[in-house]
Design a protein around this motif. Structure first.
Motif, short mmCIF file in Angstrom:
data_model
loop_
_atom_site.label_atom_id
_atom_site.label_comp_id
_atom_site.label_asym_id
_atom_site.label_seq_id
_atom_site.Cartn_x
_atom_site.Cartn_y
_atom_site.Cartn_z
N PHE A 105 28.31 32.50 39.81
CA PHE A 105 27.10 33.22 40.20
C PHE A 105 26.73 34.40 39.30
O PHE A 105 25.61 34.91 39.39
N TYR A 106 27.68 34.87 38.46
CA TYR A 106 27.37 36.05 37.64
C TYR A 106 28.21 36.02 36.36
O TYR A 106 29.14 36.79 36.19
N LYS A 107 27.86 35.13 35.46
CA LYS A 107 28.65 34.94 34.25
C LYS A 107 28.63 36.16 33.34
O LYS A 107 29.60 36.43 32.63
N GLU A 108 27.52 36.90 33.36
CA GLU A 108 27.46 38.12 32.54
C GLU A 108 28.54 39.10 32.96
O GLU A 108 29.23 39.69 32.12
N GLY A 109 28.69 39.29 34.27
CA GLY A 109 29.73 40.18 34.78
C GLY A 109 31.12 39.66 34.47
O GLY A 109 32.03 40.43 34.14
N PHE A 110 31.29 38.35 34.57
CA PHE A 110 32.57 37.72 34.25
C PHE A 110 32.95 38.00 32.80
O PHE A 110 34.08 38.41 32.50
N ASN A 111 32.00 37.82 31.89
CA ASN A 111 32.26 38.07 30.47
C ASN A 111 32.48 39.55 30.19
O ASN A 111 33.28 39.92 29.32
N GLN A 112 31.77 40.42 30.93
CA GLN A 112 31.91 41.87 30.72
C GLN A 112 33.32 42.34 31.06
O GLN A 112 33.93 43.15 30.34
N LEU A 113 33.85 41.83 32.17
CA LEU A 113 35.22 42.18 32.54
C LEU A 113 36.22 41.70 31.50
O LEU A 113 37.16 42.42 31.15
N LEU A 114 36.03 40.50 31.00
CA LEU A 114 36.92 39.98 29.97
C LEU A 114 36.87 40.85 28.71
O LEU A 114 37.91 41.18 28.13
N ASN A 115 35.68 41.26 28.31
CA ASN A 115 35.53 42.09 27.11
C ASN A 115 36.20 43.45 27.30
O ASN A 115 36.82 43.98 26.37
N LEU A 116 36.06 44.02 28.49
CA LEU A 116 36.65 45.34 28.74
C LEU A 116 38.17 45.26 28.74
O LEU A 116 38.86 46.15 28.24
N LEU A 117 38.72 44.17 29.30
CA LEU A 117 40.17 43.99 29.29
C LEU A 117 40.68 43.84 27.85
O LEU A 117 41.75 44.34 27.51
N ALA A 171 30.59 38.13 48.90
CA ALA A 171 30.48 37.27 50.08
C ALA A 171 31.17 35.92 49.85
O ALA A 171 31.79 35.36 50.76
N PHE A 172 31.06 35.41 48.63
CA PHE A 172 31.73 34.14 48.27
C PHE A 172 33.24 34.26 48.45
O PHE A 172 33.92 33.28 48.77
N MET A 173 33.78 35.45 48.25
CA MET A 173 35.21 35.68 48.44
C MET A 173 35.56 35.90 49.91
O MET A 173 36.54 35.35 50.43
N VAL A 174 34.76 36.70 50.59
CA VAL A 174 35.11 37.15 51.95
C VAL A 174 35.01 36.03 52.98
O VAL A 174 35.91 35.88 53.84
N ILE A 175 33.97 35.23 52.93
CA ILE A 175 33.73 34.23 53.98
C ILE A 175 34.88 33.24 54.13
O ILE A 175 35.40 33.04 55.24
N PRO A 176 35.36 32.60 53.05
CA PRO A 176 36.48 31.67 53.24
C PRO A 176 37.77 32.36 53.69
O PRO A 176 38.55 31.79 54.46
N LEU A 177 37.99 33.59 53.23
CA LEU A 177 39.20 34.32 53.66
C LEU A 177 39.13 34.67 55.14
O LEU A 177 40.13 34.61 55.86
N TYR A 178 37.95 35.05 55.60
CA TYR A 178 37.77 35.33 57.03
C TYR A 178 38.04 34.09 57.87
O TYR A 178 38.73 34.16 58.90
N LEU A 179 37.50 32.96 57.45
CA LEU A 179 37.72 31.71 58.17
C LEU A 179 39.20 31.33 58.16
O LEU A 179 39.74 30.82 59.15
N LEU A 180 39.86 31.60 57.03
CA LEU A 180 41.29 31.31 56.92
C LEU A 180 42.10 32.11 57.94
O LEU A 180 43.00 31.58 58.60
N LYS A 181 41.74 33.39 58.10
CA LYS A 181 42.46 34.24 59.05
C LYS A 181 42.17 33.85 60.50
O LYS A 181 43.05 33.92 61.36
N GLU A 182 40.94 33.46 60.76
CA GLU A 182 40.54 33.18 62.13
C GLU A 182 41.01 31.83 62.64
O GLU A 182 41.33 31.67 63.82
#
Length: 521
Positions: A500-512, A458-469
């Motif tokens: 909002f989700y640093k664990e997920g952020f770190n998990q993606l970095l580790n997998l990469l 939602a943090f990603m979608v809302i500003p992009l929607y406003l940008l388009k509109e």
């Protein structure tokens, strides 16, 4: 391919991850070549009874490919590899006999299919228009003439895998796809929609020659054997029947969907096909890259409950983190993506909009099919193949029922909605079976993960929607909209993960990092 991963683990092949990643990259090239083909089809034929008829006929090709590459090869390959170690001469004799008998069987199927196509094509696809029916029957009859070649192409792939030769089979798949596109581009004026079929078969035959050449270099020789050793034959048939049944479940659902689509509006089959192609790209890339590593870890940890649970959660976590923003992003720029890929020649803005309607209803499958990959593979790793089959069979009845309910009020987009509902059902039921063997807190952990990913998305979608509109960006050419919005979406999403989700952020970095190490081996 799933057996291939398990086979590598069993024999201790140290470069599994590197090989799987290279195969994944080749698979992605094949997938994007399909995009090229569909783009050329759109340019030359638009969305019409020509393209609908061709796609209906091509369904019989995909059925045979699924039966051979899935059902047949999943049984033939492990038996061939295992027995070849102890009895190489007898195994080669048995394998040649099975290949020869299969080709002969498909020669009979070819003749029967060619003869009866005018009867079973209308029976399967119901209320087609006369123009669509004419094309579908004509192209189906042509395809059936070469069903034995298509079957042989898949069997040779098994031989190559058994000898650890992988690139030729990918070249073969690429050849069939690209030749269809090239023939359509060069000969559509002379042969019309048939040029696609001619090109596909030409590419298939070329692929057979490529595979035979590489097999010949590895000292493989064909023999006219027809008799299979009784013990080998018995074991093969016992395993083959359930494997074939499992491989055709998805194809049955596809036939049902196309049957309903053919009874709606001209071009509906094409709209659904193009939308489905777009939504399949993310989880195809995911399934052939990142998920390869996760599946490997699941297979290695099957006897260690705690590690298995943690790896399974990591798989679900990475699936959601990578696929949820893609689905949300296509909600915003899906129409622009369709326009850029397809809208040229005879494929109009009206066709783009109709395809986008189907895409909207297909969007949940981007996430559900990625998650299903992890869920199903975890069940395969634990030997629960029968459970997977029983669940998948129930989707046939549900798919047909929902198609019947949705096609009236929604039209052809209702068929895409059905696909999403069935995918969600399959995922939920499979996940419940997996979590029966887990600690109770694991389910709570998963629910918390879903909530966090929704917040970040939602943090990603809302500003992009406003940008388009509220900015002039929506008036730009589709490519420029994608160039602006997609990078911004990535930035917003990464920022959302960090905040909002640093664990997920770190998990993606580790997998990469893990992926980079695998590529460097």
């Amino acid at each position: 391919m799933s057996f291939l991963f398990l086979f590598y683990i069993e024999v201790g092949f140290v470069s599994l991850k590197k090989t799987a990643l290279w195969l994944g990259l080749l698979a992605i090239v094949v997938k994007f070549s399909g995009f090229l083909r569909e783009s050329i089809i759109a340019k030359e034929f638009g969305a019409s009874h020509y393209t609908d008829g061709y796609l209906l006929a091509f369904s019989f090709i995909t059925l045979v490919i699924a039966m051979i590459s899935g059902g047949f090869n999943n049984v033939f390959l492990p038996m061939y590899v295992k027995n070849r170690k102890d009895e190489p001469e007898q195994t080669e004799h048995n394998a040649n006999a099975i290949m020869n008998l299969t080709v002969l069987l498909f020669l009979v199927i070819s003749f029967v299919g060619w003869l009866l196509a005018p009867y079973f094509v209308p029976l399967i696809y119901g209320k087609m228009t006369l123009e669509t029916a004419k094309i579908a029957i004509s192209v189906t009859r042509f395809f059936f003439l070469f069903m034995s070649a298509i079957a042989l192409n898949g069997i040779l792939d098994s031989y190559l895998q058994g000898r650890r030769i992988f690139v030729p089979s990918q070249i073969s798949k690429l050849s069939a796809t690209l030749m269809g596109a090239i023939f359509a581009l060069l000969f559509s004026d002379q042969w019309g929609i048939n040029s696609l079929a001619y090109g596909f078969i030409f590419g298939t035959v070329l692929g057979i020659l490529v595979q035979l050449f590489f097999l010949w270099r590895k000292d493989w020789r064909w023999t006219p054997a027809l008799k299979v050793e009784k013990e080998f034959q018995r074991a093969f048939l016992v395993l083959l029947i359930p494997s074939l049944l499992n491989s055709v479940v998805g194809q049955i659902n596809m036939f049902v969907n196309k049957s309903f689509a053919a009874s709606t509006i001209p071009g509906a089959v094409t709209y659904l096909n193009n939308a489905s192609l777009i939504t399949s790209i993310p989880h195809t890339i995911y399934g052939t890259t990142i998920a390869v590593i996760i599946f490997t870890l699941l297979s290695e940890q099957v006897d260690e409950q705690k590690k298995f649970q943690n790896t399974f959660f990591m798989g679900m976590q990475v699936s959601l983190l990578t696929l949820a923003p893609i689905a949300a992003g296509l909600l915003l720029v899906g129409q622009e993506a369709i326009s850029f890929i397809f809208e040229r020649g005879k494929f109009t803005a009206h066709d783009t909009y109709n395809t986008y309607l189907a895409l909207l209803y297909y969007l949940p499958t981007i996430v559900t099919q990625g998650l299903q990959y992890i869920v199903s593979k975890s069940m395969y790793a634990r030997g629960k193949t029968k459970v997977v089959f029983r669940i998948s069979v129930t989707t046939i009845a549900l798919n047909a029922l929902l198609n019947w309910l949705f096609v009236g009020p929604f039209g052809y987009p209702g068929l895409a909605l059905t696909g999403s509902f069935v995918s969600i059902y399959y995922l939920v039921v499979s996940t419940v079976f997996v979590y029966k063997d887990f600690e109770k807190k694991e389910a709570t952990r998963l629910i918390g993960l879903i909530g966090r990913v929704l917040i970040v998305t939602a943090f990603m979608v809302i500003p992009l929607y406003l940008l388009k509109e509220f900015t002039p960006i929506s008036s730009l050419y589709s490519l420029w909209q994608l160039v602006i919005i997609v990078p911004l979406g990535v930035l917003f999403y990464v920022a959302g993960l960090f905040f909002f989700y640093k664990e997920g952020f770190n998990q993606l970095l580790n997998l990469l990092k893990r992926k980079a190490r695998a590529q460097g081996r």
